[in-house]
Design an enzyme around this catalytic site. Structure first.
Site, PDB file in Angstrom:
ATOM      1  N   ALA A 119      72.543  44.411  66.851  1.00 64.23           N
ATOM      2  CA  ALA A 119      71.628  44.776  67.935  1.00 64.23           C
ATOM      3  C   ALA A 119      70.704  43.590  68.216  1.00 64.23           C
ATOM      4  CB  ALA A 119      70.814  46.001  67.546  1.00 64.23           C
ATOM      5  N   LYS A 120      70.007  43.648  69.300  1.00 66.22           N
ATOM      6  CA  LYS A 120      69.001  42.626  69.606  1.00 66.22           C
ATOM      7  C   LYS A 120      68.061  43.200  70.640  1.00 66.22           C
ATOM      8  CE  LYS A 120      68.293  38.195  68.599  1.00 66.22           C
ATOM      9  NZ  LYS A 120      68.779  37.502  67.386  1.00 66.22           N
ATOM     10  N   GLY A 121      66.822  42.697  70.606  1.00 69.71           N
ATOM     11  CA  GLY A 121      65.866  43.143  71.608  1.00 69.71           C
ATOM     12  C   GLY A 121      65.064  41.962  72.109  1.00 69.71           C
TER      13      GLY A 121
END
Ligand code: GLU
Length: 419
Positions: A106-108
């Site tokens: 994931a990444k934000g």
């Protein structure tokens, strides 16, 4: 704006397809991996110190959660967008799979220049972002961490906000926290330390030893570059150049690394360091050194400047610092490249340790953290080397193959819902 327009996403996709062809991966698995499972866009309005309200675009992308909860950093940077965040989430899927963590990718990020905001504004930004993506994250769902432009303080604010909403201290919701709120010893230096370990593994393979004749140039003297510089110079290597946004400094007989670290810690930029010889970032990348560590951001060595690179070993400290063309060109020239998903995996490995320690409420000493980090990275390094030999592909594809092999097995066993 499309999910798929960014150069980083196109590069990641091309690497995925090339690796999949080389290993003969199941096309149905690759078809799923080309797309993120879930891509969330939120708006983050905050009141600035002058009383006005400003809204920032923000994202959280969960690329794949077959192996476990989503895992990956939160980036505060003016170039953040949905496509870049998706590419970085995809890289996290492969990074976690490669090093054998029970975690997905994931990444934000928030599209913001954090240096333009006050501490209070940054706190408001982080807390509102945590609130907006709150329903989608959690110790069993998706666990953010620091990335470019964020740090342990950001994680403490995030953890506090999530904990306030849920009514209990949720240590497992983020990693990279300060030690006093459930962080792990060794996490802050872990990415750079892992880079230094990988450089040593590569040197062993090259039949070389790090000593006082070894020269190193580091592009990016931040969370990754600094500990890498410290560890390699402690082994005797000469760190001849380091850089930050202000430019690069160079000393052919080796920089005074502790002095440069103190300087940067006091909030000053490298170009103002007394006695420093200034060079440009492009000159740093082209230095005649043994080891080049691009540890700042993606797309630094491209088809435009790849011919100028003279190092015999490149350790990708950042995510995607070499473009696909640069990797092919430099690998063909015989340069040893340690690919990002292996080279900078130290950060997420110790993040995993932090998450485990937080869930168990039992904390380890730093020696234990570093020993376990070394063992996991060594196994992954050997795995990549064996794929490199078996499939006769460059190290980037070899790393993707090693990761894909593990993911493919798990995805096939779990199957496609609803079938
Ligand atoms: N942002 C780091 C990375 O790109 C660390 C991620 C994490 O610790 O979850 O690997």
């Amino acid at each position: 704006m499309s999910l798929y327009h960014s150069p980083l996403y196109k590069d990641a996709l091309a690497q995925l397809e090339l690796a999949s062809e080389a290993m003969g991966a199941d096309p149905n698995i690759i078809e799923r991996l080309k797309y993120p499972k879930r891509a969330i866009q939120v708006s983050v309005p905050i009141r600035l110190d002058d009383g006005t309200v400003k809204t920032f675009e923000a994202f959280r992308v969960q690329h794949n959660i077959t192996l476990g909860p989503g895992k990956g950093g939160i980036r505060f940077h003016p170039d953040v967008d949905l496509s870049e965040t998706t590419a970085l989430a995809m890289l996290m899927t492969f990074k976690c799979a490669l090093v054998g963590l029970p975690l997905g990718g994931a990444k934000g990020g928030i599209r913001v220049n954090p240096s333009e905001l006050s501490r209070q504004e940054l706190q408001a930004l982080t807390r509102r972002y945590a609130t907006e993506i709150g329903p989608f994250v959690g110790p069993d769902k998706d666990i953010p961490a620091p990335d470019i432009g964020t740090d342990a303080q950001t994680m403490a604010w995030f953890m506090d906000t999530y904990s306030q909403i849920n009514g209990y201290a949720a240590h497992g919701v983020v990693t990279g926290k300060p030690i006093s709120v459930g962080g792990s010893l060794g996490r802050a230096a872990a990415t750079g330390r892992g880079v230094a370990y990988c450089v040593n593994f590569a040197y062993d393979r090259m039949g070389k030893k790090i000593d006082t004749n070894t020269t190193v140039a580091i592009h990016g003297f931040g969370k990754v570059g600094t500990p890498a510089a410290e560890d390699l110079s402690a082994q005797g290597a000469k760190i001849v150049a380091v850089s930050d946004v202000s430019g690069a400094i160079y000393n052919e007989s080796g920089l005074d690394v502790p002095a440069a670290i103190d300087w940067v810690k006091s909030g000053k930029v490298l170009k103002d360091l007394p006695g420093a010889k200034l060079i440009s970032n492009d000159e740093l990348l082209a230095l005649d050194v043994d080891i080049l560590i691009p540890a700042a951001i993606d797309g630094v060595v491209t088809s435009k400047n790849m011919e100028t690179v003279r190092a015999s070993l490149i350790a990708e400290g950042a995510n995607g610092p070499l473009t696909k063309e640069a990797i092919t060109y430099l690998s063909d020239k015989g340069v040893f490249i340690i690919p990002d998903i292996l080279c900078n995996a130290g950060g997420v490995i110790v993040s995993y340790f932090e998450w485990v320690q937080g869930l168990a409420n039992f904390f380890w000493d730093e020696d234990e953290v570093n020993k376990k980090l070394h063992r996991i990275l060594k196994e992954a390094f050997d795995d990549v080397m064996s794929k490199h030999t078996k499939y006769k592909v460059d190290m980037k594809k070899a790393a993707m193959i090693a990761a894909l092999a593990k993911l493919e097995a798990a995805m096939k066993l779990r199957g496609l819902f609803p079938g």
